[in-house]
Design an enzyme around this catalytic site. Structure first.
Site: not given
Ligand code: XUL
Ligand code: CO
Length: 439
Positions: A101, A104, A232, A268, A271, A296, A307, A309, A339
């Site tokens: 991003h 970042d 996404e 993702e 998600h 992702d 989430d 991750d 991710d």
């Molecule tokens: C948030 C997410 C983000 C996107 C990019 O849940 O997955 O990091 O991948 O903005």
């Molecule tokens: Co993501």
């Protein structure tokens, strides 16, 4: 490049029997699987935000992560140190791509001019590091959700000034992504959703989201950015209800607003599960609609509804994901972006290596299992047989559009005794397991 992780040298493939915790057991980048190498199939990518920026902060506690590159005091010095640490990490981990991003890679300034100046300076450094290492940019994206100015959303904010401001930020990140040779550009609708319909003009918000995406497409054409645009999907978090809920909602949205030729989806895993789907379901739906662009790669926790991750380690899931990806003919120009973040308790820099290694081996194993499963055609043949009534007789006529309700009703009069065949789910699960055991 041996400043930030002196305790780790390059992580190499040593095979399944190795006792070395910092060696790949399955990921052997140059090994051929079919006509492509593992590296070409998997196109692994590091997420800048989780690996370089995340501190381990959660709702109940402050950051725990030990990150030597964050020890400096000036924000731009930290940004430069992060860039150097990122490339040292990717080289040592043999990760060929990264994603970021805007926020970042460089700190926000007092105003847009200063923010853009910071971005330009760090982008030049990244470009240099990319040249030195051969590492490429999978995708760039703009963070339109952290700063308080986005509290009501970005392109779906009720405030038109926020819409304009967001456009300025996306324009800049797109320019940098182009300059760095980025292969894709991602839109994750951070706060593009709502908390309550009592104060929300849903129609205007969705129309505005589409207007914003059309403007992005137009601007890409104007500057000659040819990367793939990706949306996404995510059903919730941070908003209660996000507009890009899941693949099905995104398909409907893209078609409604005439954007389906310009966008694909970045799916993702966590998600998908938040939306009440399996990862494979989302990949399948995108694939059969010609919209599977990138992934992702992460996983959630079965017991937690948010989430988390986490790094992907579930071989059943990676196998079925790679099965869809192989059937898609691969992901390029997309890839598998981790991710994923290490747990708050895994606070040492070396844990970043263990996390990525776990994910890379899990996907390499999944690739091998899925490739053999597909080669055997055991599932394909079963499915073809299961639907064979549509290749002959009345089924063929249905598919060819040769019959309507009248003809079907006549046919049904003479065929009232229905004969089924077993779905054999358990047998098929055993077949999948067999290929996972053997990989
Ligand atoms: C948030 C997410 C983000 C996107 C990019 O849940 O997955 O990091 O991948 O903005
Ligand atoms: Co993501």
């Amino acid at each position: 490049m041996n400043k930030y992780f002196p305790e780790v040298s390059k992580v190499l493939y040593e095979g399944k029997d190795t006792k070395n915790p910092l060696a790949f057991r399955y990921y052997d980048p140059q090994r051929k699987v079919g006509d492509k190498t593992m590296e070409e199939h998997l196109r692994f990518s590091m997420a800048y935000w989780h690996t370089l920026c995340a501190s381990g902060v959660d709702m109940f506690g402050s950051g725990t992560a030990v990150r030597p590159w964050d020890k400096l005091t000036k924000p731009m010095d930290i940004a430069k140190a992060r860039a150097e640490a990122a490339f040292e990490f990717m080289v040592k981990m043999q990760i060929p791509f990264f994603c970021f991003h805007d926020v970042d890679i460089a700190p926000e300034g007092e105003n847009l001019t200063e923010t853009f100046k910071n971005l330009d300076e760090i982008a030049a450094l990244l470009k240099d590091l990319m040249k030195q290492t051969g590492i490429k940019l999978l995708w760039g994206t703009t963070n339109l959700f952290t700063h308080p100015r986005f509290l009501h959303g970005a392109s779906t904010s009720p405030n038109a000034d926020v819409f304009a401001y967001s456009a300025a930020r996306v324009k800049k990140t797109m320019e940098i992504t182009k300059d760095l040779g980025g292969e894709n550009y991602v839109f994750w609708g951070g706060r593009e959703g709502y908390e309550t319909l009592l104060n929300t003009d849903m129609k205007l918000e969705m129309d505005n989201l589409a207007r914003f995406l059309h403007m992005a497409v137009d601007y890409a054409k104007e500057i000659g950015f040819t990367g793939q645009f990706l949306i996404e999907p995510k059903p919730k978090e941070p908003t209660k209800h996000q507009y890009d809920f899941d693949v099905a909602s995104v398909i409907g949205f893209l078609k409604t607003y005439g954007l389906d030729k310009d966008f694909k989806v970045n799916i993702e895993a966590n998600h998908a599960t938040l939306a009440g789907h399996t990862f494979q379901h989302e990949l399948r739906l995108a694939r059969i609609n010609g919209l599977l662009g990138s992934v992702d790669a992460n996983q959630g926790d079965e017991l937690l509804g948010w989430d988390t991750d986490q790094f992907p380690t579930n071989l059943y899931v990676t196998t079925l994901a790679m099965y869809e990806i192989l059937l898609n003919g691969g992901l390029a120009p997309g890839g598998l972006n981790f991710d994923a973040k290490v747990r708050r308790g895994s606070y040492e820099p070396i844990d970043l290596f263990y996390g990525h290694l776990a994910g890379m081996d899990a996907f390499a194993h999944g690739l091998l299992a899925a490739y053999k499963l597909l080669e055997s055609r055991e599932l394909e043949d079963f499915v073809a047989e299961r639907y064979s009534s549509y290749t002959k007789g009345i089924g063929e006529k249905i598919v060819k559009g040769e019959v309507g309700f009248k003809e079907l009703a006549e046919y049904a009069m003479d065929h009232q005794e229905i004969k089924h065949t077993s779905g054999r789910q358990e047998l098929l699960e055993t077949i999948v397991n067999k290929y996972i055991f053997e990989a």
